[in-house]
Design a protein around this motif. Structure first.
Motif, short mmCIF file in Angstrom:
data_model
loop_
_atom_site.label_atom_id
_atom_site.label_comp_id
_atom_site.label_asym_id
_atom_site.label_seq_id
_atom_site.Cartn_x
_atom_site.Cartn_y
_atom_site.Cartn_z
N GLN A 161 0.84 -1.19 0.00
CA GLN A 161 0.00 0.00 0.00
C GLN A 161 0.88 1.25 0.00
OE1 GLN A 161 -3.32 -0.06 -0.23
NE2 GLN A 161 -3.40 -2.31 -0.18
N LYS A 162 0.66 2.11 -0.96
CA LYS A 162 1.43 3.35 -1.03
C LYS A 162 0.93 4.32 0.04
CE LYS A 162 2.68 7.07 -4.26
NZ LYS A 162 2.47 7.60 -5.63
N VAL A 163 1.87 4.91 0.79
CA VAL A 163 1.53 5.89 1.83
C VAL A 163 2.29 7.18 1.56
CG1 VAL A 163 1.14 4.05 3.53
CG2 VAL A 163 3.39 5.15 3.39
N LYS A 164 2.01 8.19 2.35
CA LYS A 164 2.76 9.44 2.23
C LYS A 164 4.09 9.26 2.96
CE LYS A 164 2.54 14.41 3.23
NZ LYS A 164 3.04 14.80 1.89
N GLY A 165 5.19 9.40 2.25
CA GLY A 165 6.50 9.18 2.84
C GLY A 165 7.02 10.41 3.56
N ASN A 166 8.08 10.20 4.31
CA ASN A 166 8.75 11.30 5.01
C ASN A 166 9.87 11.81 4.11
OD1 ASN A 166 10.00 13.07 6.73
ND2 ASN A 166 10.45 11.57 8.34
N SER A 167 9.54 12.78 3.26
CA SER A 167 10.49 13.26 2.26
C SER A 167 11.70 13.96 2.88
CB SER A 167 9.81 14.20 1.26
OG SER A 167 9.22 15.30 1.94
N ALA A 168 11.60 14.33 4.16
CA ALA A 168 12.75 14.96 4.83
C ALA A 168 13.92 13.97 4.95
CB ALA A 168 12.34 15.46 6.21
N LEU A 169 13.62 12.68 4.91
CA LEU A 169 14.67 11.67 5.01
C LEU A 169 15.34 11.39 3.67
CD1 LEU A 169 12.92 9.01 7.31
CD2 LEU A 169 14.78 10.57 7.95
N TYR A 170 14.70 11.78 2.58
CA TYR A 170 15.17 11.37 1.26
C TYR A 170 16.60 11.82 0.95
CZ TYR A 170 10.33 9.94 0.37
OH TYR A 170 9.10 9.33 0.44
N PRO A 171 17.02 13.03 1.36
CA PRO A 171 18.43 13.39 1.11
C PRO A 171 19.42 12.45 1.79
CG PRO A 171 17.14 15.34 1.63
CD PRO A 171 16.26 14.17 1.92
N LEU A 172 18.98 11.83 2.90
CA LEU A 172 19.84 10.87 3.60
C LEU A 172 19.89 9.53 2.88
CD1 LEU A 172 18.66 11.56 7.28
CD2 LEU A 172 20.59 12.60 6.07
N PHE A 173 18.86 9.25 2.09
CA PHE A 173 18.76 7.96 1.40
C PHE A 173 19.52 7.95 0.07
CE2 PHE A 173 14.26 7.21 3.35
CZ PHE A 173 14.85 6.93 4.57
N LYS A 174 19.59 9.11 -0.60
CA LYS A 174 20.15 9.11 -1.95
C LYS A 174 21.63 8.74 -1.93
CE LYS A 174 21.40 14.02 -2.21
NZ LYS A 174 21.19 15.30 -2.94
N GLY A 175 22.09 8.17 -3.06
CA GLY A 175 23.49 7.79 -3.16
C GLY A 175 23.67 6.47 -3.89
N ASN A 176 24.90 6.03 -3.98
CA ASN A 176 25.24 4.78 -4.66
C ASN A 176 25.42 3.66 -3.64
OD1 ASN A 176 25.40 5.81 -7.39
ND2 ASN A 176 27.25 6.88 -6.74
N TYR A 177 24.68 2.60 -3.85
CA TYR A 177 24.77 1.41 -3.01
C TYR A 177 25.27 0.26 -3.87
CZ TYR A 177 21.75 4.12 0.17
OH TYR A 177 21.22 5.08 1.00
N GLU A 178 26.59 0.19 -3.99
CA GLU A 178 27.23 -0.79 -4.87
C GLU A 178 26.69 -0.61 -6.29
OE1 GLU A 178 27.34 -4.73 -3.07
OE2 GLU A 178 27.53 -3.83 -1.08
N ASP A 179 25.94 -1.58 -6.80
CA ASP A 179 25.46 -1.50 -8.19
C ASP A 179 24.12 -0.79 -8.33
OD1 ASP A 179 24.32 -3.61 -6.75
OD2 ASP A 179 23.88 -4.78 -8.54
#
Length: 426
Positions: free
Chosen positions: A344-362
């Motif tokens: 089920q799609k919910v409203k995410g906490n977009s304030a965390l998204y800058p912490l999530f972005k990046g390269n995770y191996e491949d």
């Protein structure tokens, strides 16, 4: 479990329960339609049918329902070629133009190249396969399709290569492809419910095929079986495929020398002859297998030969057989596998998204305009919690962002078919 199966130990019964629970959930949550057979050296772990063979008449699939095999057909084509090699009727070094003199650049292509996907012949001819033209007209059109690369200089999966091998079988043997395979492979293996499709024959207990559209499931389009063979075309049952697996451990169909050739990986793509040899998804176990897919037909045939384990999944409604086989294998090898559930799609906490972005191996996680994307901006990640997301193209593939001991989001847990993999942030 069928009556003829060996008595299970407590461990085997526990494994069977896990496998059954997983597949029942796949049928309930994701609508899997098809059959599954999982056997070990001395036991049948799962032997079950799910869903419908005919949606209009509400006819259920049974364990002996016949399914199109799509590219699982290629291993039979490869075996037939190797039989002709063993009889001295052709050589792996023979050139294509020896058998099809009018094929462009045929003098540069060997039988080995065709078998190992290194011929440079293009991927396929999907539009032609859906047409009503004759086999001769199709061949004339296929000859015009440009090579993807110079023969022998690279490797690239080619349906055309196996279509051509089917024609070579007919040329050398003097028999129709379907007749040669029936006499020399299917009958020798005791595969009474296996054959090659054509445009006219009525095949008893053969499932109708359905594929997904914007409006839900629809009938498969017309496929011209007059020439869409060699790379495709076979139909079978899971039990017949278990007989095929069994003969591949012996020499009823192929000698040890020919099997060694078939089960050798010849390039970085793990291509053997008609099989993939230890592909990247082998979970650390010796795997000889192949998947297939064409519209609603989805198939997976996996031989974990060191373990004596066979996992076969056949579907007639575009269920991802290869993914389910991957999940089932993980269960067999003792891994924790998450059961499918409705995302089920919910409203995410977009304030965390800058912490999530990046390269995770491949894997690259991209943040753009308050949304997260997987590798590129075409594939959005939908939040189902603040830290867990599912892919917009496949909700059975999830991404969960996880903290390390320092409290930083430094890893992701990828889940496909319920099997988890960890990727660390670079």
């Amino acid at each position: 479990m069928n009556k003829g199966a060996p008595k299970q130990t407590n461990n085997q019964a526990a494994l069977s329960h896990k496998l059954s629970t997983y597949m029942k959930a796949q049928a309930k949550v994701n609508g899997f339609s098809g059959t599954v057979l999982i056997t070990g050296k001395d036991a049948v772990f799962l032997r079950e049918a799910y869903g419908l063979a005919d949606y209009e008449w509400n006819i259920k699939n049974t364990i002996d329902t016949k399914f199109q095999l799509a590219s699982v057909t290629k291993q039979f084509t490869a075996a037939a070629i190797l039989q002709l090699v063993e009889k001295g009727q052709l050589s792996l070094d023979d050139k294509l133009n020896k058998f099809l003199p009018d094929y462009p650049d045929g003098e540069k292509v060997t039988i080995h190249m065709l078998l190992s996907h290194s011929s440079g012949l293009a991927l396929g001819f999907k539009e032609l396969a859906l047409s009503t033209i004759s086999a001769d007209s199709a061949y004339n059109e296929i000859k015009k399709i440009p090579y993807a690369f110079s023969p022998g200089t690279n490797s690239g999966y080619s349906n055309i290569g196996y279509y051509v091998l089917g024609k070579i079988i007919e040329k050398v043997s003097g028999e129709k492809y379907a007749v040669f395979l029936k006499k020399n492979i299917f009958e020798k293996a005791g595969m009474k419910n296996t054959g090659i499709s054509n445009n006219d024959s009525i095949i008893l207990k053969k499932a109708k095929v359905y594929h997904h559209t914007e409006n839900g499931l629809a009938h498969n389009p017309y496929i011209n079986w007059e020439f869409n063979i060699g790379h495709d075309g076979a139909y079978s049952t899971v039990e017949d495929l278990a007989l095929w697996d069994k003969v591949l451990y012996g020499t009823t169909v192929l000698s040890e020398e020919m099997k060694n050739r078939m089960f050798t990986s010849y390039n970085g793509h793990s291509f053997g002859y008609g099989f993939l040899i230890n592909p990247f998804y082998n979970q650390g176990h010796q795997l000889i297998g192949h998947d297939g897919g064409f519209f609603g037909t989805m198939t997976s045939f996996n031989r974990y030969t060191d373990d004596g384990l066979l996992i076969t999944v056949l579907s007639n409604n575009q269920s991802p057989a290869y993914m389910l086989a991957y999940g089932l294998a993980a269960i067999c090898f003792g891994k924790d596998v998450e059961l499918p559930y409705h995302h089920q799609k919910v409203k995410g906490n977009s304030a965390l998204y800058p912490l999530f972005k990046g390269n995770y191996e491949d894997i690259k996680i991209i943040e753009n305009d308050g949304k997260l994307y997987y590798n590129d901006l075409d594939l959005e990640l939908f939040p189902e919690s603040d830290t867990k997301f599912f892919r917009s193209d496949d909700d059975n593939r999830t991404v969960e962002f996880m903290k390390d001991s320092d409290g930083k989001y430094s890893m992701i847990k990828l889940t496909k078919a319920g099997v988890a993999e960890i990727r660390n942030k670079k």
